[in-house]
Design a protein around this motif. Structure first.
Motif, PDB file in Angstrom:
ATOM      1  N   ASN A  25       0.837  -1.201   0.000  1.00 32.62           N
ATOM      2  CA  ASN A  25       0.000   0.000   0.000  1.00 32.62           C
ATOM      3  C   ASN A  25       0.873   1.254   0.000  1.00 32.62           C
ATOM      4  O   ASN A  25       2.103   1.168  -0.108  1.00 32.62           O
ATOM      5  N   SER A  26       0.272   2.393   0.146  1.00 37.51           N
ATOM      6  CA  SER A  26       1.015   3.660   0.077  1.00 37.51           C
ATOM      7  C   SER A  26       1.995   3.819   1.230  1.00 37.51           C
ATOM      8  O   SER A  26       2.918   4.628   1.157  1.00 37.51           O
ATOM      9  N   SER A  27       1.793   3.051   2.304  1.00 32.92           N
ATOM     10  CA  SER A  27       2.742   3.072   3.430  1.00 32.92           C
ATOM     11  C   SER A  27       3.850   2.042   3.246  1.00 32.92           C
ATOM     12  O   SER A  27       4.644   1.811   4.160  1.00 32.92           O
ATOM     13  N   LYS A  29       3.563  -1.161   3.053  1.00 34.58           N
ATOM     14  CA  LYS A  29       3.315  -2.358   3.843  1.00 34.58           C
ATOM     15  C   LYS A  29       2.655  -3.394   2.935  1.00 34.58           C
ATOM     16  O   LYS A  29       1.793  -3.062   2.119  1.00 34.58           O
ATOM     17  N   ILE A  31       0.190  -5.883   1.620  1.00 37.40           N
ATOM     18  CA  ILE A  31      -1.230  -6.117   1.923  1.00 37.40           C
ATOM     19  C   ILE A  31      -1.829  -7.235   1.075  1.00 37.40           C
ATOM     20  O   ILE A  31      -3.002  -7.564   1.237  1.00 37.40           O
ATOM     21  N   TYR A  32      -1.011  -7.788   0.151  1.00 35.75           N
ATOM     22  CA  TYR A  32      -1.524  -8.910  -0.643  1.00 35.75           C
ATOM     23  C   TYR A  32      -0.349  -9.764  -1.105  1.00 35.75           C
ATOM     24  O   TYR A  32       0.720  -9.252  -1.481  1.00 35.75           O
ATOM     25  N   GLU A 105      -7.076   4.515  -3.857  1.00 36.82           N
ATOM     26  CA  GLU A 105      -5.973   3.979  -3.057  1.00 36.82           C
ATOM     27  C   GLU A 105      -4.762   3.712  -3.966  1.00 36.82           C
ATOM     28  O   GLU A 105      -4.918   3.228  -5.088  1.00 36.82           O
ATOM     29  N   GLU A 106      -3.589   4.049  -3.455  1.00 41.71           N
ATOM     30  CA  GLU A 106      -2.356   3.825  -4.211  1.00 41.71           C
ATOM     31  C   GLU A 106      -1.743   2.473  -3.825  1.00 41.71           C
ATOM     32  O   GLU A 106      -1.694   2.119  -2.643  1.00 41.71           O
ATOM     33  N   TYR A 107      -1.254   1.749  -4.847  1.00 35.43           N
ATOM     34  CA  TYR A 107      -0.625   0.468  -4.604  1.00 35.43           C
ATOM     35  C   TYR A 107       0.639   0.338  -5.460  1.00 35.43           C
ATOM     36  O   TYR A 107       0.758   0.938  -6.537  1.00 35.43           O
TER      37      TYR A 107
END
Length: 353
Positions: A25-27, A29, A31-32, A105-107
């Motif tokens: 994700n944008s942080s 981290k 997530i998938y 959301e940014e990925y």
């Protein structure tokens, strides 16, 4: 307890993909992670979902800088032949990363395509072609050297018989001894020409003979350990020649470690391999013998020519051990390959059963 995050619909198509995908994700981290990434990285989704880009970089040697720039530049990048560190074992991948926006959301999506096997097959074919040419050249030179050596030795013997002074025979003896020494070297350069008589043997009895021979002169900083699969059946082999092949490989590993200040381990490990291809031929069952050491690794400049005759990384080495080992393995219709990085070098021998 770490809960698995909900999977955005955009990643659903990756579930069945054979290529490994992970998403940050944008942080930055994770997530998938799809099932192929679990297999490639040898970690469950639950473990992977605890990772950040920084921890991925530390644990697997991910390249963090270009991935961080993706969020700033909103772009993509591809890096070929990236070496990941998975369970202390190098895995070669082509790595691509892309920036996407979905529902505001940014990925960052990272795709990892394992190319280790394709790269290894390509390298094996190239090295075999190059080695064959080198061996033919060396053998041609060896034959050219051997003929005049025989004449030189014979002339020295005739001269010795005619000399009246016994003290002068000391010099003809030097000529004869040096001619014999060079003749022995030439015979080693010519290598094993044909396979001896085969009989059914147990591969572990061959490896145990190697272990006993190596243990006689094992350096204090090296420990030799075994990890055998007792289910491997006996099969036809020329046991003395296989013993020589494995002795050459194990001794090479030990000699590479003997001058290192740290303690090191050489492991001889056997397993069965099913449905594999050896030298272009499918094999239902084969034995896999690995010699693994924890040393500094093979220098990059030697990797492409390692099995060539007269190629060595040691000042006192002849460069014939691995060349002879490969020839003996080939005569058993097997193959030998290696992977090496700092702290881990593995020679794998596959022999059809």
């Amino acid at each position: 307890m770490q809960h698995e995050p909900s999977t955005p619909l955009i990643f659903a198509f990756m579930e069945e993909a054979k290529t490994a995908f992970v998403a940050l994700n944008s942080s930055l981290k994770l997530i998938y992670a799809n099932p192929a990434s679990e297999q490639l990285l040898s970690q469950s989704k639950q473990r992977l979902y605890q990772q950040t880009l920084q921890s991925l970089a530390e644990q697997f040697h991910f390249p963090p800088k270009p991935i961080k720039k993706l969020l700033l530049n909103k772009s993509s990048f591809t890096e070929n032949e990236v070496t990941l560190n998975v369970d202390f074992h190098p895995v070669l991948v082509d790595l691509s990363a892309s920036y996407i926006v979905f529902e505001d959301e940014e990925y960052v999506i990272i795709e990892m395509r394992c190319i280790e096997q394709q790269k290894r097959i390509s390298q094996v074919h190239y090295q075999e072609h190059q080695q064959k040419a080198a061996q033919e050249l060396v053998r041609g030179l060896a034959h050219e050297i051997k003929n005049p050596l025989g004449g030189l030795r014979g002339a020295a013997q005739l001269l010795e018989a005619e000399l009246p002074d016994p003290e002068l025979k000391e010099f003809t003896q030097i000529i004869i001894e040096q001619a014999d020494r060079l003749s022995a070297l030439v015979n080693r350069l010519l290598g094993p020409q044909k396979l001896g008589t085969r009989s059914v043997h147990n591969i572990h009895s061959v490896l145990e003979s190697v272990r006993r021979l190596v243990n006689i002169d094992l350096p204090e900083n090296v420990k030799l350990q075994i990890d055998y699969d007792p289910s491997i059946p006996d099969f036809e082999m020329q046991s003395d020649q296989l013993q020589q092949a494995f002795l050459n490989i194990v001794q090479n590993a030990v000699q590479a470690l003997q001058n290192q200040p740290e303690q090191h381990i050489v492991t001889i490990r056997t397993r069965t391999a099913h449905q594999i291809t050896i030298n272009g031929l499918p094999q239902r069952l084969a034995t896999e013998i690995k010699i693994i050491d924890t040393g500094p690794g093979i220098p990059e400049h030697l990797k492409s020519t390692l099995f060539y005759p007269m190629v060595t990384g040691r000042k006192d080495g002849t460069g014939l051990g691995l060349s002879i080992a490969q020839e003996l393995i080939k005569q058993h219709h097997g193959r030998i390959e290696f992977t090496s990085s700092k702290g881990y070098t593995e020679f794998a021998v596959y022999l059809p059963i």
